[in-house]
Motif scaffolding. Structure first.
Motif, PDB file in Angstrom:
ATOM      1  N   THR A  77       0.844  -1.193   0.000  1.00 58.57           N
ATOM      2  CA  THR A  77       0.000   0.000   0.000  1.00 58.57           C
ATOM      3  C   THR A  77       0.885   1.250   0.000  1.00 58.57           C
ATOM      4  O   THR A  77       1.882   1.308   0.701  1.00 58.57           O
ATOM      5  N   ILE A  78       0.472   2.217  -0.782  1.00 56.99           N
ATOM      6  CA  ILE A  78       1.201   3.489  -0.789  1.00 56.99           C
ATOM      7  C   ILE A  78       0.538   4.434   0.198  1.00 56.99           C
ATOM      8  O   ILE A  78      -0.655   4.680   0.110  1.00 56.99           O
ATOM      9  N   GLY A  79       1.314   4.997   1.074  1.00 56.46           N
ATOM     10  CA  GLY A  79       0.800   6.033   1.968  1.00 56.46           C
ATOM     11  C   GLY A  79      -0.355   5.549   2.818  1.00 56.46           C
ATOM     12  O   GLY A  79      -0.166   4.891   3.817  1.00 56.46           O
ATOM     13  N   ALA A  80      -1.550   5.869   2.402  1.00 56.75           N
ATOM     14  CA  ALA A  80      -2.717   5.506   3.205  1.00 56.75           C
ATOM     15  C   ALA A  80      -3.959   5.429   2.331  1.00 56.75           C
ATOM     16  O   ALA A  80      -4.079   6.117   1.346  1.00 56.75           O
ATOM     17  N   ASP A  81      -4.843   4.550   2.734  1.00 57.34           N
ATOM     18  CA  ASP A  81      -6.146   4.428   2.076  1.00 57.34           C
ATOM     19  C   ASP A  81      -7.207   4.668   3.118  1.00 57.34           C
ATOM     20  O   ASP A  81      -6.969   4.430   4.286  1.00 57.34           O
TER      21      ASP A  81
ATOM     22  N   ARG B  37       7.783   4.628   5.480  1.00 54.72           N
ATOM     23  CA  ARG B  37       7.281   5.898   4.989  1.00 54.72           C
ATOM     24  C   ARG B  37       6.257   6.467   5.946  1.00 54.72           C
ATOM     25  O   ARG B  37       6.166   7.641   6.224  1.00 54.72           O
TER      26      ARG B  37
ATOM     27  N   LEU C 114       3.982  10.204   7.883  1.00 54.84           N
ATOM     28  CA  LEU C 114       2.608  10.706   7.847  1.00 54.84           C
ATOM     29  C   LEU C 114       2.226  11.293   9.202  1.00 54.84           C
ATOM     30  O   LEU C 114       1.550  12.286   9.294  1.00 54.84           O
TER      31      LEU C 114
END
Lengths: 574, 207
Positions: free
Chosen positions: B40-44, B69, B73
């Motif tokens: 997953t990139i970043g956040a969903d 990463r 955030l």
């Protein structure tokens, strides 16, 4: 020369430019204009002359004799400048004239622009004209840019820097409809989307939902449709990847039919010599895409490098390697080489290698132990490493990268690497190569070693399940550290996610390009060789421009503050 | 029910990479499971409406990237969370051991008013797999030591316990909101849930 407060004469410039390719010449011209402008600004500040009515008229004379005064009539200019000298506010008026006279500047003027203009114009009339920029300077140019060229100094120069600055701001804000990259890609994206409706792309769906939901939650529907399109554009990670891969590969080779030479085959001196031509080429690409070339000043924070392995600069590590081994290093830190070899050996087929986290306590222990013993026992590292799982080793790799005092892609260049996301895919590839070739030798070799390591892992994706997407996602934060590449508003999750996605996409391209990043086009090499003399001259310019911009941080800062673009200083570089 | 409760609950899912955070969310929200191995990139985030104690609330479930990463955030991401779900993989002991640091990380970043009683829920995922390595008892012990965190064993793939777990999450999140109110029957329900959890275990052994 600028030190004496003189501007560069066009006549001096022309013979140099003749020997260069058109786009390069254009890039230089633009920068010389800026340089001249800065110089002029400085002389003015130094002399602190009061506005003199004669100067106004001298300006007026100049403008009326200019053969290229395509836009503003002498009358209108005159009145504006006089107005300005006396401090009345006819600026909006001026802006209107400026726009009516058209050029091809279709961008909406913003308030900040006006302020910016005001500041500039006010200074201009009192400028002692040392060397008239003869209209000749623009004759040879192919006028590819839609920058209004007026023959009156103030207007002409203001025009340039104005557009430059605004492009940066609007491009970044992601809502500029004129942004040359966004729109077509957005269209393509939509096509791709409709073709790939069946694809199970849950995370991207969710991010898109995030954008929409955000609007609902905050209930501040300030976003314009373009903005949505843009955010959807950059965040829809995989679609863009699909989009940018493939056909372009062919495109890359066919039109140019360039021959390449691996950069390792070049000597340091040759590479040094290449630097300026590479910068020039890069400037051309950025200009073509209307993105300002922001070069950060090398970092000067004097932090004491306390560690032995972690938090130590590449060059220090390599120096140490050489001391201990007594041999010439290939400029990749010994520690990294050992680590990569170990992970490759034991972990390249391990499911989720790089992705799965090791045990944190163990990783911590490994970290501490390595800090203290690596340079004592580096010969039997293998046995030492074998006490730990590959996941702890990979965690260590990421940690080492993150703790480098400077990002691997260097403070100076990492932002430019990031800016490449605004380029078209062909230009992006070119720019990436150029940037990689600008990296310091040790960074370049280390980066190359890492890319090789990563593509090896991707190569084995059938076993380890780590495809390009996964590897890029995991490693992107190490290449683009969040402390270097982050949105202005750190509290905007939307922005953060967007930037994270962009960084992943860029990493994707970097890994895919791999070895191609380090191939220098032969034409650049020949150009740099055949024109040593000229290069020297150009280097001189480059130096000047750079020093100039460094010394003039006050002025550039002022400009930046006015246009409210970014919080960093704008450097122009040839 | 107190009227001041908000109807939007922010739930954050944390845990090591590849323990199944995204899969759990997808299973719960979309009733889907994908075999894709995808970071997953970043956040969903996803939202789902649930009925808790005859009340309709919207659960906003934030899925995070397990990669480092995510530490960048930070605060903005955790702020205003009503419940934190800690996920580990029962086949990966390390992901269980790292729960401690995930919990600490959350408490530091989110700095809730009452850290001692902030509602966490622990999910041991992937119980459909044979090579289980973290025993139920071990996990339960850890949860008890952390102020009786409710614990569920789930399978995002088979949909085992997912619905139940998220029901508890919603209740506890709502309770967090109601903290200042007169204590009603919620605390009892936590105990009830942790008991519910035990009959759930034999299911896992069937695999």
């Amino acid at each position: 020369m600028y030190k004496q407060g003189l501007e560069l004469h066009t006549t001096e410039l022309e013979p140099v430019l003749k020997t260069l390719s058109k786009p390069h010449a254009e890039a230089i011209r633009k920068r010389v204009i800026i340089l001249n402008h800065t110089v002029r600004g400085r002389t003015k500040i130094r002399s602190k002359r009061k506005p003199d009515i004669r100067d106004v008229f001298r300006d007026f004379d100049e403008s009326s004799t200019g053969t290229r005064s395509r836009s503003a009539t002498p009358d209108s200019l005159d009145s504006i400048q006089v107005d300005d000298v006396w401090g009345t506010s006819s600026i909006p008026n001026f802006v209107r004239i400026f726009e009516e006279n058209g050029e091809s500047n279709t961008k909406a003027t913003q308030h900040s622009q006006k302020k910016h203009l005001k500041q500039k114009v006010r200074r201009t009339p009192s400028a002692p004209i040392k060397s008239g920029l003869s209209p000749d300077i623009f004759r040879g140019s192919n006028m590819r840019c839609d920058i209004p060229l007026h023959s009156t100094h103030g207007v002409e120069l203001v025009g340039y820097s104005r557009i430059g600055t605004i492009n940066l701001a609007r491009g970044r804000s992601g809502s500029d409809p004129a942004c040359s990259v966004g729109a077509p890609r957005g269209e393509r994206l939509r096509n791709v989307n409709s073709e790939n409706n069946t694809s199970d792309d849950s995370s991207d769906d969710c991010i898109n939902k995030l954008n929409k939901n955000y609007k609902q939650i905050s209930k501040s529907d300030n976003e314009c449709p373009e903005n949505l399109l843009m955010t959807g554009d950059v965040i829809s990670f995989e679609n863009i990847c699909r989009d940018t891969c493939g056909p372009d590969e062919v495109e890359d080779l066919s039109p140019s039919q360039k021959q390449y030479l691996d950069i390792v085959l070049l000597s340091e001196i040759e590479i040094k010599r290449l630097q300026s031509i590479i910068w020039l080429e890069l400037a051309t690409i950025f200009d073509r895409n209307k993105i300002s070339l922001d070069r950060r000043k090398p970092y000067k924070r004097r932090r004491k490098e306390e560690g032995n392995l972690f938090g130590v600069s590449l060059s220090a590590l390599i120096r140490r390697d050489q001391q201990i081994t007594g041999t010439d290093s290939n400029l990749v830190p010994l520690f990294l080489e050992n680590l990569l070899a170990e992970i490759t050996l034991r972990g390249s087929t391990e499911e989720g290698i790089l992705r799965i986290a090791g045990n944190r306590q163990k990783t911590e222990a490994l970290y501490n132990e390595l800090e203290s013993i690596f340079y004592l026992k580096f010969e039997n590292m293998d046995t030492f490493f074998s006490n730990y799982t590959v996941h702890e080793l990979s965690a260590l790799l990421k940690r080492w990268l993150r703790e480098l005092p400077q990002p691997l892609l260097t403070n100076e260049l990492v932002q430019l690497f990031y800016q490449c996301h605004k380029l078209s895919s062909l230009d992006q590839k070119k720019a990436f190569s150029l940037l990689c070739q600008l990296l310091p030798h040790e960074n370049r070799n280390t980066f190359r070693a890492l890319l090789r390591f990563l593509s090896n892992i991707i190569h084995l994706q059938n076993e380890n399940k780590m495809n390009l997407h996964n590897v890029a996602t995991i490693i992107a934060p190490s290449f683009f550290p969040p402390q270097n590449v982050h949105p202005i508003d750190k509290n905007s999750i939307e922005e953060q996610v967007k930037m994270a996605a962009i960084c992943c996409r860029l990493t994707n391209v970097l890994i895919t390009r791999g070895e191609k990043l380090f191939q220098v086009p032969k034409n650049l090499i020949t150009e740099s060789k055949s024109k040593k003399k000229i290069m020297r001259k150009k280097k001189f310019f480059q130096l000047e421009v750079m020093e100039n911009s460094n010394e003039n941080t006050a002025i550039s800062t002022l400009i930046n503050e006015e246009s409210k673009t970014k919080n960093h200083v704008h450097h122009t570089v040839v | 029910m107190a009227s001041r409760k908000k109807s939007l609950l922010k739930v954050i899912i944390l845990g090591d990479s590849s323990v199944g955070k995204t899969s759990l969310m997808n299973q719960y929200v979309n009733k889907r499971f994908s075999n894709q191995y995808k970071a997953t990139i970043g956040a969903d985030f996803c939202t789902k409406e649930v009925v808790v104690n005859d009340r309709v609330v919207t659960m906003q479930i934030w899925d995070t990237a397990g990669q480092e990463r995510f530490q960048s955030l930070g605060v903005a991401f955790y702020r205003g969370a009503d419940c934190c779900v800690l996920v580990y993989d029962v086949t990966a002991p390390n992901s269980f051991k790292n729960l401690d640091s995930w919990r600490d990380e959350f408490l530091i970043q989110a700095s809730p008013r009452d850290p001692e009683h902030f509602p966490f829920v622990v999910l041991g995922n992937k119980v459909d797999l044979d090579n289980r390595q973290v025993s139920t008892r071990r996990a339960q012990q850890w949860c008890q030591s952390k102020n009786d965190i409710p614990y569920y064993e789930t399978s995002a793939k088979e949909g085992i316990n997912v619905e139940l777990a998220f029901q508890t999450i919603a209740k506890n999140a709502l309770e967090q909101e109601a903290e200042a109110d007169v204590v009603n029957d919620f605390p009892d329900q936590i105990i009830l849930n942790s008991q519910n959890n035990r009959p759930g275990n034999p299911d896992n052994c069937q695999c």
